[in-house]
Motif scaffolding. Sequence first.
Motif, PDB file in Angstrom:
ATOM      1  N   LEU A  78      -5.668  -4.554   1.667  1.00 30.40           N
ATOM      2  CA  LEU A  78      -6.042  -5.790   0.977  1.00 30.40           C
ATOM      3  C   LEU A  78      -6.100  -5.577  -0.531  1.00 30.40           C
ATOM      4  O   LEU A  78      -5.628  -6.424  -1.309  1.00 30.40           O
ATOM      5  N   LEU A  79      -6.657  -4.454  -0.971  1.00 30.09           N
ATOM      6  CA  LEU A  79      -6.703  -4.168  -2.410  1.00 30.09           C
ATOM      7  C   LEU A  79      -5.295  -4.080  -3.000  1.00 30.09           C
ATOM      8  O   LEU A  79      -5.052  -4.534  -4.124  1.00 30.09           O
ATOM      9  N   SER A  80      -4.360  -3.507  -2.249  1.00 27.59           N
ATOM     10  CA  SER A  80      -2.978  -3.393  -2.724  1.00 27.59           C
ATOM     11  C   SER A  80      -2.347  -4.770  -2.879  1.00 27.59           C
ATOM     12  O   SER A  80      -1.594  -5.023  -3.825  1.00 27.59           O
ATOM     13  N   PHE A  81      -2.652  -5.659  -1.949  1.00 28.33           N
ATOM     14  CA  PHE A  81      -2.131  -7.025  -2.012  1.00 28.33           C
ATOM     15  C   PHE A  81      -2.742  -7.780  -3.190  1.00 28.33           C
ATOM     16  O   PHE A  81      -2.043  -8.446  -3.959  1.00 28.33           O
ATOM     17  N   LEU A  82      -4.062  -7.660  -3.349  1.00 31.51           N
ATOM     18  CA  LEU A  82      -4.737  -8.339  -4.454  1.00 31.51           C
ATOM     19  C   LEU A  82      -4.271  -7.800  -5.803  1.00 31.51           C
ATOM     20  O   LEU A  82      -4.207  -8.538  -6.794  1.00 31.51           O
ATOM     21  N   LYS A  89      -6.125   2.586  -8.166  1.00 32.33           N
ATOM     22  CA  LYS A  89      -6.336   4.023  -7.967  1.00 32.33           C
ATOM     23  C   LYS A  89      -7.818   4.310  -7.725  1.00 32.33           C
ATOM     24  O   LYS A  89      -8.178   5.095  -6.842  1.00 32.33           O
ATOM     25  N   HIS A  90      -8.679   3.657  -8.490  1.00 36.66           N
ATOM     26  CA  HIS A  90     -10.116   3.839  -8.289  1.00 36.66           C
ATOM     27  C   HIS A  90     -10.529   3.341  -6.906  1.00 36.66           C
ATOM     28  O   HIS A  90     -11.395   3.936  -6.261  1.00 36.66           O
ATOM     29  N   GLY A  91      -9.912   2.249  -6.454  1.00 38.61           N
ATOM     30  CA  GLY A  91     -10.216   1.736  -5.125  1.00 38.61           C
ATOM     31  C   GLY A  91      -9.851   2.732  -4.038  1.00 38.61           C
ATOM     32  O   GLY A  91     -10.618   2.959  -3.099  1.00 38.61           O
ATOM     33  N   PHE A  92      -8.676   3.349  -4.156  1.00 40.79           N
ATOM     34  CA  PHE A  92      -8.258   4.360  -3.177  1.00 40.79           C
ATOM     35  C   PHE A  92      -9.229   5.537  -3.177  1.00 40.79           C
ATOM     36  O   PHE A  92      -9.658   6.009  -2.119  1.00 40.79           O
ATOM     37  N   GLU A  93      -9.564   6.014  -4.366  1.00 35.78           N
ATOM     38  CA  GLU A  93     -10.464   7.168  -4.464  1.00 35.78           C
ATOM     39  C   GLU A  93     -11.844   6.843  -3.911  1.00 35.78           C
ATOM     40  O   GLU A  93     -12.494   7.686  -3.290  1.00 35.78           O
ATOM     41  N   PHE A  94     -12.294   5.617  -4.120  1.00 33.71           N
ATOM     42  CA  PHE A  94     -13.597   5.202  -3.599  1.00 33.71           C
ATOM     43  C   PHE A  94     -13.585   5.188  -2.070  1.00 33.71           C
ATOM     44  O   PHE A  94     -14.527   5.645  -1.424  1.00 33.71           O
ATOM     45  N   ILE A  95     -12.501   4.673  -1.478  1.00 36.29           N
ATOM     46  CA  ILE A  95     -12.436   4.512  -0.019  1.00 36.29           C
ATOM     47  C   ILE A  95     -12.147   5.833   0.684  1.00 36.29           C
ATOM     48  O   ILE A  95     -12.823   6.192   1.658  1.00 36.29           O
ATOM     49  N   PHE A  96     -11.152   6.583   0.189  1.00 34.54           N
ATOM     50  CA  PHE A  96     -10.651   7.733   0.941  1.00 34.54           C
ATOM     51  C   PHE A  96     -11.035   9.094   0.362  1.00 34.54           C
ATOM     52  O   PHE A  96     -11.012  10.085   1.083  1.00 34.54           O
ATOM     53  N   GLU A  97     -11.362   9.161  -0.910  1.00 34.13           N
ATOM     54  CA  GLU A  97     -11.649  10.462  -1.505  1.00 34.13           C
ATOM     55  C   GLU A  97     -13.105  10.607  -1.907  1.00 34.13           C
ATOM     56  O   GLU A  97     -13.497  11.609  -2.497  1.00 34.13           O
ATOM     57  N   ARG A  98     -13.904   9.587  -1.587  1.00 28.42           N
ATOM     58  CA  ARG A  98     -15.344   9.594  -1.827  1.00 28.42           C
ATOM     59  C   ARG A  98     -15.690   9.825  -3.286  1.00 28.42           C
ATOM     60  O   ARG A  98     -16.620  10.546  -3.614  1.00 28.42           O
ATOM     61  N   ARG A  99     -14.906   9.232  -4.167  1.00 23.97           N
ATOM     62  CA  ARG A  99     -15.233   9.267  -5.590  1.00 23.97           C
ATOM     63  C   ARG A  99     -15.717   7.886  -5.995  1.00 23.97           C
ATOM     64  O   ARG A  99     -15.180   6.884  -5.556  1.00 23.97           O
ATOM     65  N   SER A 100     -16.712   7.837  -6.854  1.00 26.59           N
ATOM     66  CA  SER A 100     -17.265   6.547  -7.241  1.00 26.59           C
ATOM     67  C   SER A 100     -16.447   5.939  -8.369  1.00 26.59           C
ATOM     68  O   SER A 100     -15.647   6.600  -9.025  1.00 26.59           O
ATOM     69  N   PHE A 101     -16.668   4.660  -8.611  1.00 25.10           N
ATOM     70  CA  PHE A 101     -15.965   3.977  -9.692  1.00 25.10           C
ATOM     71  C   PHE A 101     -16.392   4.496 -11.056  1.00 25.10           C
ATOM     72  O   PHE A 101     -15.659   4.396 -12.020  1.00 25.10           O
ATOM     73  N   ALA A 145       0.834  -1.204   0.000  1.00 28.07           N
ATOM     74  CA  ALA A 145       0.000   0.000   0.000  1.00 28.07           C
ATOM     75  C   ALA A 145       0.868   1.252   0.000  1.00 28.07           C
ATOM     76  O   ALA A 145       0.609   2.211  -0.739  1.00 28.07           O
ATOM     77  N   THR A 146       1.917   1.252   0.827  1.00 27.35           N
ATOM     78  CA  THR A 146       2.828   2.400   0.879  1.00 27.35           C
ATOM     79  C   THR A 146       3.495   2.626  -0.472  1.00 27.35           C
ATOM     80  O   THR A 146       3.529   3.751  -0.991  1.00 27.35           O
ATOM     81  N   GLU A 147       4.028   1.559  -1.048  1.00 24.26           N
ATOM     82  CA  GLU A 147       4.727   1.682  -2.332  1.00 24.26           C
ATOM     83  C   GLU A 147       3.783   2.150  -3.434  1.00 24.26           C
ATOM     84  O   GLU A 147       4.168   2.957  -4.292  1.00 24.26           O
ATOM     85  N   SER A 148       2.545   1.662  -3.402  1.00 22.35           N
ATOM     86  CA  SER A 148       1.581   2.059  -4.436  1.00 22.35           C
ATOM     87  C   SER A 148       1.275   3.549  -4.358  1.00 22.35           C
ATOM     88  O   SER A 148       1.238   4.248  -5.378  1.00 22.35           O
ATOM     89  N   ILE A 149       1.061   4.050  -3.141  1.00 24.40           N
ATOM     90  CA  ILE A 149       0.721   5.469  -2.980  1.00 24.40           C
ATOM     91  C   ILE A 149       1.916   6.347  -3.332  1.00 24.40           C
ATOM     92  O   ILE A 149       1.766   7.398  -3.975  1.00 24.40           O
ATOM     93  N   GLU A 150       3.107   5.929  -2.915  1.00 25.50           N
ATOM     94  CA  GLU A 150       4.297   6.728  -3.205  1.00 25.50           C
ATOM     95  C   GLU A 150       4.608   6.765  -4.697  1.00 25.50           C
ATOM     96  O   GLU A 150       5.309   7.659  -5.167  1.00 25.50           O
ATOM     97  N   ASN A 151       4.097   5.791  -5.442  1.00 24.54           N
ATOM     98  CA  ASN A 151       4.269   5.769  -6.904  1.00 24.54           C
ATOM     99  C   ASN A 151       2.897   5.910  -7.569  1.00 24.54           C
ATOM    100  O   ASN A 151       2.505   5.096  -8.404  1.00 24.54           O
ATOM    101  N   TRP A 152       2.201   6.954  -7.162  1.00 22.24           N
ATOM    102  CA  TRP A 152       0.816   7.148  -7.570  1.00 22.24           C
ATOM    103  C   TRP A 152       0.638   7.139  -9.086  1.00 22.24           C
ATOM    104  O   TRP A 152      -0.295   6.525  -9.612  1.00 22.24           O
ATOM    105  N   ASP A 153       1.517   7.808  -9.801  1.00 17.70           N
ATOM    106  CA  ASP A 153       1.357   7.909 -11.255  1.00 17.70           C
ATOM    107  C   ASP A 153       1.515   6.561 -11.953  1.00 17.70           C
ATOM    108  O   ASP A 153       1.048   6.386 -13.083  1.00 17.70           O
ATOM    109  N   GLU A 154       2.180   5.619 -11.285  1.00 17.42           N
ATOM    110  CA  GLU A 154       2.375   4.296 -11.872  1.00 17.42           C
ATOM    111  C   GLU A 154       1.374   3.275 -11.349  1.00 17.42           C
ATOM    112  O   GLU A 154       1.385   2.118 -11.767  1.00 17.42           O
ATOM    113  N   MET A 155       0.520   3.687 -10.428  1.00 15.87           N
ATOM    114  CA  MET A 155      -0.465   2.776  -9.852  1.00 15.87           C
ATOM    115  C   MET A 155      -1.470   2.337 -10.914  1.00 15.87           C
ATOM    116  O   MET A 155      -1.838   3.120 -11.796  1.00 15.87           O
ATOM    117  N   SER A 156      -1.915   1.089 -10.841  1.00 13.59           N
ATOM    118  CA  SER A 156      -2.924   0.610 -11.788  1.00 13.59           C
ATOM    119  C   SER A 156      -4.203   1.427 -11.634  1.00 13.59           C
ATOM    120  O   SER A 156      -4.525   1.913 -10.543  1.00 13.59           O
TER     121      SER A 156
END
Length: 321
Positions: free
Chosen positions: A295-299, A65-77, A50-61
């Motif tokens: 968990l999403l980062s692991f999956l 990224k949609h999962g993070f935005e859904f959970i923490f930024e209240r944006r829908s899929f 999770a840490t590595e994914s966030i620190e490399n945000w531009d390279e995140m799948s």
Amino acid sequence: MRIFSSMLLFGVFFTSSLAAGTYALHKTCTDEYPRLRYILLEAQGMARLATESIENWDEMSDELKHGFEFIFERRSFNDGIQDEESKEEESPGPRVTETPRMFRTMVSQIFKRVDDFQETDWESGEIHIYCNEDRWRELQDDEQYDDRIRRHFPNGSIPVNLRNSNRLPNDRLWIDRENGYWHRGPPECSHSSTLFGRYEDTPSRGPYGITITWCAKNWPHGQRFLIDLLLEQEDFSTTTIDNILSQHLSPVFLYGLLLTPRFDLREMTAGWAGSKRLSAEEALINIGSHVLFGLLSFLNELHVFIDEKHARLGYLVEKHD
């Protein structure tokens, strides 16, 4: 629920730098559940990814990224286009548009602290982890008061109405024979739905010292396994992220580590459906939200993602290039 401003949250999470935390496993774990160390390592692996994914945000799948935005930024899929049922379920809380980088930094720092945890010996451990509560017993009547208090009772005898044995079961005092803690009511693992007992510690192990018990007897025996060993058998056409949360032990231990005082997080709601009801600020201090993204980062590493066609229910899908 109280809503915190972004700047206040930033101050809460970054008031000072912390040395790496430590945990120690009691012999009730190492003797009975020797593979538990692998479970903890997988939980910390979620935090690291999770840490590595966030620190490399531009390279995140895009899916993660949609999962993070859904959970923490209240944006829908689907970029805010929701059906009527989704509109009713989701929180009217603020959608984050101005400070996403700050929120990402906060989440990343929490996961980094989890990843930094190190196992150590029992005497040095900040977190003491037990795997049963056999050390607890109900306090005997003659143990309630020392001689200085007993001598004030008639004939030095404890009045009947004050005796522990005459109290209602949930009001009786119990004692941890190894640590000397007292607890009102039976220890927490006596409740079949409880997975972790949490007991505040004395200051002897520092400001973040705590004792937790994994309630092993409450966890189905067939479900003590690592995620990456089982996913080969999963049928993702019928699997949701909440299924993974409830049937694998490493997310449970990630939750347990985040329960400790070092993080000062809250238990508001758990699971995919519950996360939709939180505002962005609430999600940042909710333990269950962080477990979901871990968990999403692991999956994500296993090429398993939230199925965007059925994101509202948290269904998973496996994708390969």
